[in-house]
Design a protein around this motif. Structure first.
Motif, PDB file in Angstrom:
ATOM      1  N   UNK A  53      42.582  32.311  25.710  1.00  0.00           N
ATOM      2  CA  UNK A  53      42.824  31.328  26.550  1.00  0.00           C
ATOM      3  C   UNK A  53      43.727  31.420  27.684  1.00  0.00           C
ATOM      4  N   UNK A  54      44.962  31.653  27.040  1.00  0.00           N
ATOM      5  CA  UNK A  54      46.004  31.857  28.062  1.00  0.00           C
ATOM      6  C   UNK A  54      45.670  33.181  28.951  1.00  0.00           C
ATOM      7  N   UNK A  55      45.176  34.397  28.222  1.00  0.00           N
ATOM      8  CA  UNK A  55      44.977  35.499  28.970  1.00  0.00           C
ATOM      9  C   UNK A  55      43.712  34.988  30.118  1.00  0.00           C
ATOM     10  N   UNK A  56      42.791  34.407  29.834  1.00  0.00           N
ATOM     11  CA  UNK A  56      41.854  34.099  30.801  1.00  0.00           C
ATOM     12  C   UNK A  56      42.427  33.174  31.801  1.00  0.00           C
ATOM     13  N   UNK A  57      43.252  32.118  31.399  1.00  0.00           N
ATOM     14  CA  UNK A  57      44.015  31.354  32.510  1.00  0.00           C
ATOM     15  C   UNK A  57      44.698  32.147  33.639  1.00  0.00           C
ATOM     16  N   UNK A  58      45.544  33.307  33.042  1.00  0.00           N
ATOM     17  CA  UNK A  58      46.396  33.848  33.949  1.00  0.00           C
ATOM     18  C   UNK A  58      45.577  35.052  34.746  1.00  0.00           C
ATOM     19  N   UNK A  59      44.475  35.413  34.182  1.00  0.00           N
ATOM     20  CA  UNK A  59      43.543  36.169  35.043  1.00  0.00           C
ATOM     21  C   UNK A  59      43.034  35.491  36.049  1.00  0.00           C
ATOM     22  N   UNK A  60      42.439  34.403  35.640  1.00  0.00           N
ATOM     23  CA  UNK A  60      41.978  33.326  36.813  1.00  0.00           C
ATOM     24  C   UNK A  60      42.933  33.080  37.778  1.00  0.00           C
ATOM     25  N   UNK A  61      44.196  32.931  37.608  1.00  0.00           N
ATOM     26  CA  UNK A  61      45.104  32.543  38.411  1.00  0.00           C
ATOM     27  C   UNK A  61      45.290  33.752  39.248  1.00  0.00           C
ATOM     28  N   UNK A  62      45.545  34.975  38.825  1.00  0.00           N
ATOM     29  CA  UNK A  62      45.566  36.110  39.471  1.00  0.00           C
ATOM     30  C   UNK A  62      44.618  36.542  40.585  1.00  0.00           C
ATOM     31  N   UNK A  63      43.253  36.421  40.106  1.00  0.00           N
ATOM     32  CA  UNK A  63      42.208  36.462  40.906  1.00  0.00           C
ATOM     33  C   UNK A  63      42.180  35.730  42.153  1.00  0.00           C
ATOM     34  N   UNK A  64      42.527  34.217  41.798  1.00  0.00           N
ATOM     35  CA  UNK A  64      42.419  33.307  42.932  1.00  0.00           C
ATOM     36  C   UNK A  64      43.488  33.624  43.703  1.00  0.00           C
ATOM     37  N   UNK A  65      44.901  34.240  43.490  1.00  0.00           N
ATOM     38  CA  UNK A  65      45.685  34.605  44.253  1.00  0.00           C
ATOM     39  C   UNK A  65      45.458  35.691  45.056  1.00  0.00           C
ATOM     40  N   UNK A  66      44.962  36.790  44.429  1.00  0.00           N
ATOM     41  CA  UNK A  66      44.557  37.791  45.352  1.00  0.00           C
ATOM     42  C   UNK A  66      43.549  37.743  46.270  1.00  0.00           C
ATOM     43  N   UNK A  67      42.560  37.000  46.110  1.00  0.00           N
ATOM     44  CA  UNK A  67      41.244  36.535  46.985  1.00  0.00           C
ATOM     45  C   UNK A  67      41.930  35.669  48.147  1.00  0.00           C
ATOM     46  N   UNK A  68      42.759  34.605  47.715  1.00  0.00           N
ATOM     47  CA  UNK A  68      43.103  33.795  48.689  1.00  0.00           C
ATOM     48  C   UNK A  68      44.244  34.663  49.820  1.00  0.00           C
ATOM     49  N   UNK A  69      44.877  35.251  49.131  1.00  0.00           N
ATOM     50  CA  UNK A  69      45.847  36.161  49.723  1.00  0.00           C
ATOM     51  C   UNK A  69      45.248  37.138  50.895  1.00  0.00           C
ATOM     52  N   UNK A  70      44.251  37.855  50.576  1.00  0.00           N
ATOM     53  CA  UNK A  70      43.154  38.606  51.161  1.00  0.00           C
ATOM     54  C   UNK A  70      42.698  37.988  52.353  1.00  0.00           C
ATOM     55  N   UNK A  71      42.156  36.732  52.142  1.00  0.00           N
ATOM     56  CA  UNK A  71      41.190  36.026  53.007  1.00  0.00           C
ATOM     57  C   UNK A  71      42.184  35.043  54.269  1.00  0.00           C
ATOM     58  N   UNK A  72      43.190  34.525  53.608  1.00  0.00           N
ATOM     59  CA  UNK A  72      43.933  33.631  54.550  1.00  0.00           C
ATOM     60  C   UNK A  72      45.396  34.052  54.974  1.00  0.00           C
ATOM     61  N   UNK A  73      45.702  35.211  54.263  1.00  0.00           N
ATOM     62  CA  UNK A  73      47.287  35.300  54.573  1.00  0.00           C
ATOM     63  C   UNK A  73      47.377  36.720  55.257  1.00  0.00           C
ATOM     64  N   UNK A  74      46.873  37.738  54.750  1.00  0.00           N
ATOM     65  CA  UNK A  74      46.572  39.249  54.955  1.00  0.00           C
ATOM     66  C   UNK A  74      45.341  39.380  55.965  1.00  0.00           C
ATOM     67  N   UNK A  75      44.619  38.374  55.848  1.00  0.00           N
ATOM     68  CA  UNK A  75      43.374  38.593  56.750  1.00  0.00           C
ATOM     69  C   UNK A  75      42.676  39.925  56.663  1.00  0.00           C
ATOM     70  N   UNK A  76      42.618  40.583  55.188  1.00  0.00           N
ATOM     71  CA  UNK A  76      41.844  41.974  54.932  1.00  0.00           C
ATOM     72  C   UNK A  76      40.351  41.523  55.010  1.00  0.00           C
ATOM     73  N   UNK A  77      40.287  40.284  54.473  1.00  0.00           N
ATOM     74  CA  UNK A  77      38.613  39.814  54.393  1.00  0.00           C
ATOM     75  C   UNK A  77      38.735  38.642  55.461  1.00  0.00           C
ATOM     76  N   UNK A  78      37.598  38.713  56.311  1.00  0.00           N
ATOM     77  CA  UNK A  78      37.226  37.790  57.186  1.00  0.00           C
ATOM     78  C   UNK A  78      36.505  36.582  56.436  1.00  0.00           C
ATOM     79  N   UNK A  79      37.453  35.388  56.437  1.00  0.00           N
ATOM     80  CA  UNK A  79      36.603  34.211  55.869  1.00  0.00           C
ATOM     81  C   UNK A  79      35.350  33.859  56.505  1.00  0.00           C
TER      82      UNK A  79
END
Length: 701
Positions: free
Chosen positions: A553-579
């Motif tokens: 469960x800890x591993x799943x939670x950490x992976x979920x956090x990392x995936x959410x951070x990577x996707x949000x950073x790519x879309x709304x901070x770095x803009x490598x993905x166009x929202x």
């Protein structure tokens, strides 16, 4: 001598915590406009309650630390007889245990911070004193709900909480939206409250008492009320217990914004931001989760399955809707809905500690987030995050505290929210491992919700505080809030950071301070298994939870956090993905979520519309059938009256008049014979004698 050994002192302290906000509310209603600083009275009343609650917390939780400790006023002769009903004499008393102490501390501390923040946020409002009167009343209702000792009085405070939310959500009554939102919240909650009341009635039918301690003791011993006293004699004890538990849970479905009675929650954002913070953190929505936690021993396995299913669906739906909102408060509103779903999910799968622990930690970081959003709104005079950007340079304290609360909400390790949310995911995983098949759904929904939570909260942070300003006029006029607003943010952020009570990133359940002090009560599910000789099933669940579910469960939670951070950073901070491109790719789904799954429209069309159609049909039936029968009866009655009048006139009165005329005519004839002259009398006598003689003579011949 410890204060815990003096029942009278405990009673006085509890009454002080509950009644001081009520006294402040009454004084502010009648004299608030004449006071120079009405906010000081309200803040002092709840602040003093926080001091008393913290004192109780120190004595009960820190110094004593007895998980089994409880105190009930009825056991010390300090309760008051209220209703002397032969079948159910009702006493109004106070009930205190470790959970009550923790709840009192959370509510008063969070409310004190919100009251202080409101002094800056609401400064200059024309109804300033009335606002603090409503806040004080709202806190009184919530605090009373926490300390009462029976279901019926809890229901009364439950309704008072609803009234407080109605007053506060519609506080800006001169605007079009707040009155509608307050009415919607009030009416939606009435649906759940009616079902809640039916569940309470069923509980009384089952056990003949509504006192918590007596109710749980009789349940554990299987002491059901006699069958003759039941309102549902065709149902088994277990069936009625399950039905009662589900109906009681329905009260929490509306109060804690669970699917499908969640639609009032985002509309409640029409109220002032401090109200949103109070509702979403420490009072109204917390009441439902607390009630389910308090009544946890009452729920059967079937009822717990319903709670788990509703909680899991709510957690996922709330998270998806938080992905696409542009209103800063509505993002947080759907976040609250999702987190409440997490809490209910935990309670449903047997994670009593995890669910209530998350209720406590969530209160602090969600209050911090709402007050932080209030600070942003106060600075830029807008709630649309598309008009913000770059505000971390203008609002450094607000930004720092907002980020801390965001990390706690996302469940980043070593922040308070991590410890409670990790236990929720672990309990959901253990539930799936021990039961299989469809029982994996809560875990899948919880893991998906954890990923989405990280994404939409970082989206909110990046669009609000990072990047370049998108509205330069608002940005140039933005400034940090005054200390009366930022100090509460810092206090709440500190608890959001340290509230887990440990810096161990991999704690087991027994390592959490909350679990050490508040033991899991034996639920009706556990009671049933124990009575049936299957208690090893609960032991197996606990074993799987600690040995197989925790680290995955800890591993799943950490992976979920990392995936959410990577996707949000790519879309709304770095803009490598166009929202916009991502939204277009998921166009139909994005539109469905953006329109909140059309649940408002469905409820309006099929539920409200159905009720209105039923109302019109009943009105037509009432007018055409009921009123028709009444009118027909009236017509028949009027006809009978006419016939009766005619019969009376021509028959009854006719006979009377005939005999009256006959007697009058006869009396007229007889009156001619009565002349008063003796000669006339002799003449008539002689005549009668002659006539008589004549008839006698004829008879002889």
């Amino acid at each position: 001598m410890s204060m815990l050994s003096d029942p009278a002192l405990i009673t006085m302290l509890l009454l002080a915590i509950v009644l001081m906000p009520l006294l402040a509310a009454v004084l502010l209603v009648f004299f608030g406009r004449r006071m120079a600083r009405p906010d000081w009275l309200a803040t002092a009343s709840i602040g003093l309650g926080a001091v008393i609650a913290l004192t109780l917390f120190w004595q009960v939780i820190v110094r004593q630390g007895d998980p089994e400790w409880r105190w009930a006023s009825v056991e010390h002769g300090l309760s008051a007889a209220w209703l002397a009903i032969p079948l159910m004499p009702l006493h109004v008393g106070l009930y205190l245990d470790n959970l009550s102490v923790i709840m009192l501390t959370m509510v008063t501390v969070v409310a004190t911070c919100i009251f202080a923040f409101s002094q800056g946020y609401m400064h200059g409002d024309k109804n300033y004193s009335r606002f603090f009167a409503y806040l004080s009343y709202f806190c009184f209702a919530m605090l009373g709900l926490v300390v009462v000792d029976n279901l019926l009085v809890l229901f009364m405070f439950w309704e008072l909480v609803g009234v407080g939310s109605y007053l506060l959500i519609g506080f800006f009554h001169d605007q079009p939206e707040p009155p509608r939102a307050s009415l919607k919240a009030f009416m939606v909650n009435r649906v759940g409250d009616v079902l809640f009341l039916l569940g309470i009635i069923a509980a009384w039918q089952l056990f003949g008492t509504l006192n918590y301690h007596e109710l749980f003791e009789r349940l554990a011993a299987g002491q059901f009320a006699p069958q003759a006293g039941r309102a549902f004699p065709w149902m088994s004890d277990h069936g009625l217990l399950t039905l009662s538990g589900v109906l009681i849970f329905c009260g929490a479905v509306s109060k804690s914004a669970q699917f499908p009675l969640h639609t009032w929650l985002p509309d409640a954002m029409a109220g002032p931001t401090p109200v949103s913070a109070l509702i979403h953190a420490a009072t109204m929505v917390a009441a439902g989760v607390f009630m389910v936690g308090r009544m946890y021993p009452y729920f059967t396995p079937e009822a717990l399955a319903v709670i788990a299913a509703v909680g899991a669906l709510t957690a996922l739906l709330g998270a998806t809707m938080g992905l696409v909102m542009w209103d800063i408060k509505k993002v947080l509103a759907y976040s609250t809905m999702s987190q409440l779903g997490f809490m209910m999910l935990a309670l449903g799968v047997g994670g009593w500690v995890a669910g209530l622990f998350h209720l406590i930690t969530h209160a602090f970081f969600k209050a911090c987030l709402f007050l932080g959003s209030g600070s942003v709104i106060h600075a830029v005079h807008s709630q649309d995050i598309r008009e913000m950007g770059g505000l971390r340079r203008k609002l450094p304290v607000t930004y720092t505290t907002f980020v801390i609360a965001t990390l706690a909400l996302a469940g980043v390790p070593c922040f308070a929210g991590y410890y409670s949310k990790d236990q929720i995911v672990a309990n959901a995983l253990a539930w799936g491992l021990t039961r299989g098949a469809a029982h994996w759904i809560p875990f899948v929904f919880a893991a998906t919700g954890a990923f989405m939570t990280t994404f939409y909260m970082l989206r909110l942070v990046f669009l609000t505080f990072h990047g370049e300003p998108r509205d330069h006029h608002r940005y140039e006029h933005a400034h940090e809030s005054p200390p009366v607003m930022t100090v509460p943010l810092m206090i709440l952020a500190t608890v959001a950071l340290l509230g887990g009570g440990t810096l161990n990133p991999l704690p087991h359940t027994e390592d959490l301070w909350f679990n050490r002090l508040v033991p899991t009560p034996e639920s009706a599910a556990a009671v049933g298994l124990r009575l049936e000789g299957h208690s090893e099933e609960m032991e197996h669940f606990e074993h799987v939870l600690h040995t197989q579910a925790h680290y995955p469960a800890v591993a799943v939670s950490v992976v979920a956090i990392l995936l959410g951070w990577v996707l949000a950073r790519a879309m709304y901070l770095r803009r490598t993905l166009d929202p916009a491109a991502v939204s277009a790719r998921f166009g139909p789904l994005h539109g469905l979520i953006a329109n909140r799954y059309f649940l408002d429209e469905i409820q309006s069309c099929y539920v409200v519309g159905g009720v209105m159609k039923l109302n019109r049909a009943l009105a037509a039936f009432d007018k055409g059938v009921i009123d028709g029968l009444v009118n027909l009866t009236a017509l028949v009655a009027r006809a009978l009256v006419v016939v009766s009048r005619l019969f009376d006139s021509f028959v009854i009165d006719g006979l009377v008049n005939f005999w009256r005329g006959f007697v009058r005519g006869l009396s007229g004839v007889l009156r001619l014979l009565q002349t008063g002259n003796a000669r006339d009398y002799l003449t008539w006598t002689l005549l009668c004698v002659l006539i008589l003689a004549f008839y006698l003579a004829r008879g002889l011949t």
